[in-house]
Design an enzyme around this catalytic site. Structure first.
Site, PDB file in Angstrom:
ATOM      1  N   HIS A  36      39.762  17.874 -15.727  1.00 17.49           N
ATOM      2  CA  HIS A  36      39.188  18.847 -14.797  1.00 17.49           C
ATOM      3  C   HIS A  36      40.266  19.514 -13.961  1.00 17.49           C
ATOM      4  CE1 HIS A  36      35.733  20.242 -12.140  1.00 17.49           C
ATOM      5  NE2 HIS A  36      35.381  20.539 -13.374  1.00 17.49           N
ATOM      6  N   HIS A  53      35.318  10.882  -4.783  1.00 14.82           N
ATOM      7  CA  HIS A  53      35.809  11.417  -6.050  1.00 14.82           C
ATOM      8  C   HIS A  53      34.963  10.916  -7.210  1.00 14.82           C
ATOM      9  CE1 HIS A  53      38.219  13.021  -9.127  1.00 14.82           C
ATOM     10  NE2 HIS A  53      39.328  12.329  -9.005  1.00 14.82           N
ATOM     11  N   HIS A 107      29.361  22.186  -5.570  1.00 13.04           N
ATOM     12  CA  HIS A 107      30.688  21.837  -6.085  1.00 13.04           C
ATOM     13  C   HIS A 107      31.722  22.708  -5.385  1.00 13.04           C
ATOM     14  CE1 HIS A 107      34.029  21.409  -8.997  1.00 13.04           C
ATOM     15  NE2 HIS A 107      33.489  20.221  -9.233  1.00 13.04           N
ATOM     16  N   ARG A 158      29.629  21.360 -17.378  1.00 10.48           N
ATOM     17  CA  ARG A 158      29.441  19.953 -17.734  1.00 10.48           C
ATOM     18  C   ARG A 158      27.986  19.542 -17.531  1.00 10.48           C
ATOM     19  NH1 ARG A 158      33.500  17.497 -13.565  1.00 10.48           N
ATOM     20  NH2 ARG A 158      32.149  18.855 -12.317  1.00 10.48           N
ATOM     21  N   ASP A 216      27.337  15.250 -11.810  1.00  9.55           N
ATOM     22  CA  ASP A 216      26.863  13.950 -11.342  1.00  9.55           C
ATOM     23  C   ASP A 216      25.348  13.864 -11.259  1.00  9.55           C
ATOM     24  OD1 ASP A 216      29.404  12.693 -10.961  1.00  9.55           O
ATOM     25  OD2 ASP A 216      29.695  13.946  -9.200  1.00  9.55           O
TER      26      ASP A 216
END
Length: 458
Positions: A248, A284, A335, A344, A394
């Site tokens: 990333h 993270h 984000h 993603r 996520d």
């Protein structure tokens, strides 16, 4: 015998309490000084963009366009070595094969492999998955940890002892070390979990040997499950998760850590363990665990998961700091770079839908979908902002792992298993092209003091 330290009535150590107060008092830097000296906190510019501190050919993250000083939202794109992630995934899925190993080859060596090159690469990984003699007993079973990331970092550091030439910075040696770690990290993580599950949770101990002919995703499922069984769809979606987490860009915290530590000239194992330590941080790598915990709270709170009004009420209660952990955050949404979409999340959501159908969890999937679609507008209304927000990876990764019966303790380790290929690619890039130890400046703002004799101090 340890000296007993007197404690106060609350059971606290008054000495440490005093030390804590001193540490707080003498490490608090006024916020206005950061503005005075134009310090980019978090290496972020005032407009939210990142401070450019290096160049990379490994990965590119794109989520907006800067136009006359304004950030213009744009569909998210992620490129590995210049190849669009969408194209890579479409390529190996169209050919009905796993893609993580091909992705590792691309990131490490800079090109897409031919069929024979990929076969050779897969064979090397298969032959090096087994851990060195004595490693399982001495490094994992005799020193288990209830935190798998902690055990993973210690296991990687231990590999230094088993390497005949650990400090050799020749690129051929670093490539060999990187490929071996890519092969062995899934095995280390799985065994670390089994040890934790046995010694801390009092469950049966299952230590299965890795299968040389299996892909990384297949081996993870084989090593974690007591019966070693899994379906093709389960392996395919875990493989996809590994691919989309593999890299990333150079600016994410763990990749930047890899660049910084590698620039000192240290060994591969120290560098990788440092990156693992960075990823362990909840800001993270641990976000998918927070998402899963939030969604479990949502499922217990919302009576009708199909009712958009009920879901909206729950989202507002999150933003009002009334629900879940009262942080005011909707985990899995938003984000730092992506605005309109996170590629993603787009890719994983598509596969998550198929797996939800196979597992009979379509209603739960629909609840995730409602959270994704309703939150951006609710957030704009609540915060009185026009900020564009999308779901990040996520939101769906924790749901996918849960459907795969992967324990939550393995969520972040799987992230590390995927990302080690990107980390090692950044390490090689730093060794080849960096050339200087990374040493940014910190402005000293402490007041000057004259030294005083010990009996004159207060």
């Amino acid at each position: 015998m340890k000296k007993q330290v007197k404690k106060d009535v609350e059971g606290q150590n008054p000495l440490l309490s005093n030390y804590s107060g001193l540490a707080q008092e003498h490490n608090k830097i006024p916020r206005d000084l950061y503005e005075k000296y134009s310090v980019k906190r978090g290496l972020r510019n005032p407009d939210g963009t990142g401070v450019v501190v290096g160049l990379t050919e490994v990965g590119e993250v794109h989520g907006y366009i800067m136009e006359e000083g304004d950030k213009i939202p744009h569909p998210g794109r992620l490129r590995y070595r210049g190849y669009d992630l969408y194209d890579l995934v479409e390529g190996f899925q169209k050919e009905d094969r796993f893609g993580f190993e091909e992705t590792c080859f691309l990131l490490l060596l800079g090109k897409l492999p031919t069929k024979s090159e990929l076969d050779d690469f897969n064979y090397y990984l298969g032959q090096h998955r087994e851990l060195p003699d004595g490693f399982i007993e001495d490094m994992i079973l005799k020193a288990p940890s209830d935190d798998i990331m902690n055990k993973l970092a210690r296991s990687v550091l231990a590999c230094y002892t088993f390497d005949d030439d650990p400090d050799n910075l020749d690129i051929s040696n670093i490539v060999k070390q990187s490929m071996t770690l890519i092969a062995q990290l899934p095995v280390m993580a799985a065994y670390a979990y089994q040890a934790k599950n046995h010694y801390y949770d009092r469950q049966s101990l299952h230590i299965h040997a890795p299968e040389p002919g299996f892909s990384t995703a297949e081996n993870i499922l084989r090593l974690l499950r007591p019966n070693k069984k899994f379906t093709k769809l389960e392996a395919e979606i875990l493989d996809l998760s590994l691919v989309i987490h593999a890299e990333h860009g150079g600016g994410n915290n763990s990749a930047f850590t890899m660049h910084v530590v590698s620039s000192s000239g240290t060994d591969t194992y120290s560098s990788v363990s440092s990156a693992i330590g960075s990823l362990k941080g909840p800001l993270h790598g641990g976000a998918n665990i927070k998402v899963r915990q939030m969604m479990e709270d949502a499922m217990n709170t919302i009576q009708n998961w199909d009712n958009a009004e009920e879901v909206e009420k729950y989202i507002r209660s999150l933003l009002n700091k009334e629900a879940f952990d009262k942080s005011g955050l909707v985990y899995g949404m938003g984000h730092a770079i992506y605005t309109i979409s996170d590629p993603r999340a787009v890719l994983l959501k598509k596969k998550a839908r198929s797996l939800a159908i196979e597992k009979g969890r379509e209603k739960e999937f629909h609840l995730y979908h409602l959270i994704e679609t309703l939150t951006p507008k609710i957030f704009q209304d609540f915060k009185k902002t026009d900020r564009v927000m999308c779901a990040n990876v996520d939101l769906y990764s924790g749901f996918v792992y849960n459907m795969l019966s992967i324990p939550w303790e393995m969520f972040t380790p799987i992230f590390a298993i995927a990302r080690i290929s990107g980390w090692c690619a950044h390490r090689i890039e730093e060794i080849v092209s960096g050339g200087k130890i990374i040493r940014p400046a910190y402005k000293a703002v402490a007041k000057k003091h004259l030294y005083s004799d010990i009996f004159e101090r207060t």
